[in-house]
Design an enzyme around this catalytic site. Structure first.
Site, PDB file in Angstrom:
ATOM      1  N   ARG A  66      15.657  16.950  15.778  1.00  0.00           N
ATOM      2  CA  ARG A  66      16.396  15.893  16.487  1.00  0.00           C
ATOM      3  C   ARG A  66      17.835  16.328  16.771  1.00  0.00           C
ATOM      4  NH1 ARG A  66      11.851  14.546  15.315  1.00  0.00           N
ATOM      5  NH2 ARG A  66      11.190  12.705  14.148  1.00  0.00           N
ATOM      6  N   HIS A  70      19.718  16.289  20.359  1.00  0.00           N
ATOM      7  CA  HIS A  70      20.930  15.506  20.564  1.00  0.00           C
ATOM      8  C   HIS A  70      22.109  16.392  20.952  1.00  0.00           C
ATOM      9  CE1 HIS A  70      19.764  11.509  18.428  1.00  0.00           C
ATOM     10  NE2 HIS A  70      18.715  12.066  18.998  1.00  0.00           N
ATOM     11  N   ASP A  71      22.124  17.619  20.454  1.00  0.00           N
ATOM     12  CA  ASP A  71      23.195  18.539  20.823  1.00  0.00           C
ATOM     13  C   ASP A  71      23.085  18.943  22.282  1.00  0.00           C
ATOM     14  OD1 ASP A  71      25.416  20.355  20.297  1.00  0.00           O
ATOM     15  OD2 ASP A  71      23.945  21.972  20.412  1.00  0.00           O
ATOM     16  N   SER A  80      28.228  21.422  19.548  1.00  0.00           N
ATOM     17  CA  SER A  80      29.339  20.460  19.463  1.00  0.00           C
ATOM     18  C   SER A  80      28.993  19.293  18.550  1.00  0.00           C
ATOM     19  CB  SER A  80      29.713  19.956  20.861  1.00  0.00           C
ATOM     20  OG  SER A  80      28.584  19.473  21.565  1.00  0.00           O
ATOM     21  N   GLU A  89      30.984  13.873  18.205  1.00  0.00           N
ATOM     22  CA  GLU A  89      29.597  13.492  18.479  1.00  0.00           C
ATOM     23  C   GLU A  89      28.862  13.056  17.210  1.00  0.00           C
ATOM     24  OE1 GLU A  89      27.459  16.546  20.646  1.00  0.00           O
ATOM     25  OE2 GLU A  89      29.283  17.035  21.760  1.00  0.00           O
ATOM     26  N   ASN A  95      23.787   9.389  16.473  1.00  0.00           N
ATOM     27  CA  ASN A  95      23.761  10.547  15.579  1.00  0.00           C
ATOM     28  C   ASN A  95      24.050  10.223  14.117  1.00  0.00           C
ATOM     29  OD1 ASN A  95      23.263  12.188  17.789  1.00  0.00           O
ATOM     30  ND2 ASN A  95      25.440  12.600  18.146  1.00  0.00           N
ATOM     31  N   HIS A 192       8.292  13.590  17.894  1.00  0.00           N
ATOM     32  CA  HIS A 192       8.261  12.499  16.925  1.00  0.00           C
ATOM     33  C   HIS A 192       6.985  12.528  16.080  1.00  0.00           C
ATOM     34  CE1 HIS A 192      11.373   9.793  19.195  1.00  0.00           C
ATOM     35  NE2 HIS A 192      11.914  10.843  18.613  1.00  0.00           N
ATOM     36  N   THR A 193       6.152  13.547  16.284  1.00  0.00           N
ATOM     37  CA  THR A 193       4.990  13.713  15.414  1.00  0.00           C
ATOM     38  C   THR A 193       5.419  14.035  13.983  1.00  0.00           C
ATOM     39  OG1 THR A 193       2.928  14.949  15.094  1.00  0.00           O
ATOM     40  CG2 THR A 193       4.763  16.179  15.984  1.00  0.00           C
ATOM     41  N   ASP A 243       4.910   8.893  12.946  1.00  0.00           N
ATOM     42  CA  ASP A 243       3.522   9.242  13.252  1.00  0.00           C
ATOM     43  C   ASP A 243       2.673   8.851  12.046  1.00  0.00           C
ATOM     44  OD1 ASP A 243       1.164  10.314  14.130  1.00  0.00           O
ATOM     45  OD2 ASP A 243       1.813  12.406  14.079  1.00  0.00           O
ATOM     46  N   ASP A 251       1.418  17.878  15.169  1.00  0.00           N
ATOM     47  CA  ASP A 251       0.108  17.832  15.810  1.00  0.00           C
ATOM     48  C   ASP A 251       0.089  16.740  16.879  1.00  0.00           C
ATOM     49  OD1 ASP A 251      -0.009  15.446  14.374  1.00  0.00           O
ATOM     50  OD2 ASP A 251      -1.342  16.224  12.830  1.00  0.00           O
TER      51      ASP A 251
END
Length: 327
Positions: A66, A70-71, A80, A89, A95, A192-193, A243, A251
């Site tokens: 993640r 996000h970077d 950053s 940030e 974040n 997001h698994t 998940d 997966d």
């Protein structure tokens, strides 16, 4: 992905992916093996650091994945997001729940001892994201390196990140602004698994969402389970698997859950309810009548594209000696 590494189709797909990666990054100034002469152990040092932390806390894998995403979406892939400060940030609302910064710091300390001032924090984060997927039984891919670190980090810039209530049209627009198409969107959200979400990011779907009831896109059989985990006015910081049933393995189970109305975040479930993205969910699942796509291979391809958003190379940027501080 059982048996994938002995499947001829897998090797063909990987060959095509690597050829595309080489063409994609040539103009960007990054390349596979950038540190082969200047710091030959760079990638193994990063992987060793990630492995060490992963053994004691597997949650760092989704955290690092993640963090990389996000970077890249804010100021490009320039690390950053790692800079400390009151309005950087790192402090932006999207974040604040990220984890894994200590892994990057550990890898950087080891790299500075081995090759002072050579390996960028941006490359460390990119490599760590790849290694996190691999450690959760996902694909291993060649990562082009040669990024330099940015000096600008503003919390106000994090508003560009896709939100957990975002419509598919809005998500597609944000991805398209960086040269990422709808397939890239579905593949990357498929990350997001692995990992979890805080109750505060989705519990509104469980109570008084429409006409006093839960979000109708959630399977009715799944609602009581979620309400038990995230009771109304309960602990909003409690973490829930994104998940269900396979949160620690990279997966396609995540996509199967979306198909069954078991997506946790509203923005995730919309990948199934919106026809333009449902097609790719079905293809990643290999549903009958669709043209199957290998999720792991396509995820790696999309990661290579994403990891070259706004990269700084050559004389642009810097090599930070401490990832959390500007030189």
């Amino acid at each position: 992905m059982k048996g994938a590494y002995t499947n001829p189709r897998f090797f063909l797909a990987m060959t095509v992916m690597l050829a595309m990666a080489a063409a994609l990054v040539q103009a960007q100034g990054t390349r596979v093996g950038f540190y082969a002469r200047t710091c030959p152990r760079a990638e193994s040092i990063v992987r060793s650091a990630v492995q060490s932390h992963f053994r004691s806390n597997p949650n760092i894998a989704p955290g690092l994945l993640r963090m990389h995403f996000h970077d890249c979406f804010v100021q490009g892939c320039d690390a950053s997001i790692l800079i400390d400060g009151p309005n950087t940030e790192k402090t932006g609302p999207p974040n604040r729940l990220l984890r894994g910064y200590e892994v990057i710091d550990d890898a950087k300390t080891q790299l500075e001892a081995a090759c002072p001032g050579v390996v960028s924090c941006a490359d460390i984060l990119t490599l760590a994201a790849r290694d996190s997927v691999f450690l959760t039984r996902g694909i291993n891919w060649a990562v082009p390196t040669g990024r330099r670190d940015g000096r600008v980090s503003l919390a106000s810039d994090t508003t560009i990140l896709p939100g957990f209530r975002e419509s598919i049209d809005s998500q597609k627009q944000k991805f398209a602004a960086f040269g990422l198409n709808t397939q890239d969107l579905v593949a990357l959200v498929g990350g997001h698994t692995i990992g979890t979400s805080a109750c505060q990011l989705f519990s509104y779907r469980l109570y008084n969402f429409t006409n006093g009831g839960p979000d109708p896109t959630i399977s009715p059989a799944f609602v009581p389970q979620l309400q038990a985990l995230c009771p109304q006015n309960g602990d909003g910081s409690r973490r829930i698997d994104l998940d269900t049933g396979s949160a620690n393995r990279f997966d396609t189970s995540f996509f199967a859950n979306l198909r069954n109305g078991r997506g946790i975040l509203e923005s995730d479930q919309k990948l199934w309810t919106d026809p333009s993205t449902r097609t790719f969910v079905q293809r990643f699942l290999g549903e009958k009548g669709s043209r199957p796509l290998n999720f792991n291979v396509e995820f790696a391809r999309s990661m290579v594209k994403m990891s070259n958003i706004g990269v700084k190379t050559g004389t642009n940027g810097e090599i930070r000696r401490i990832c959390s501080a500007i030189n």
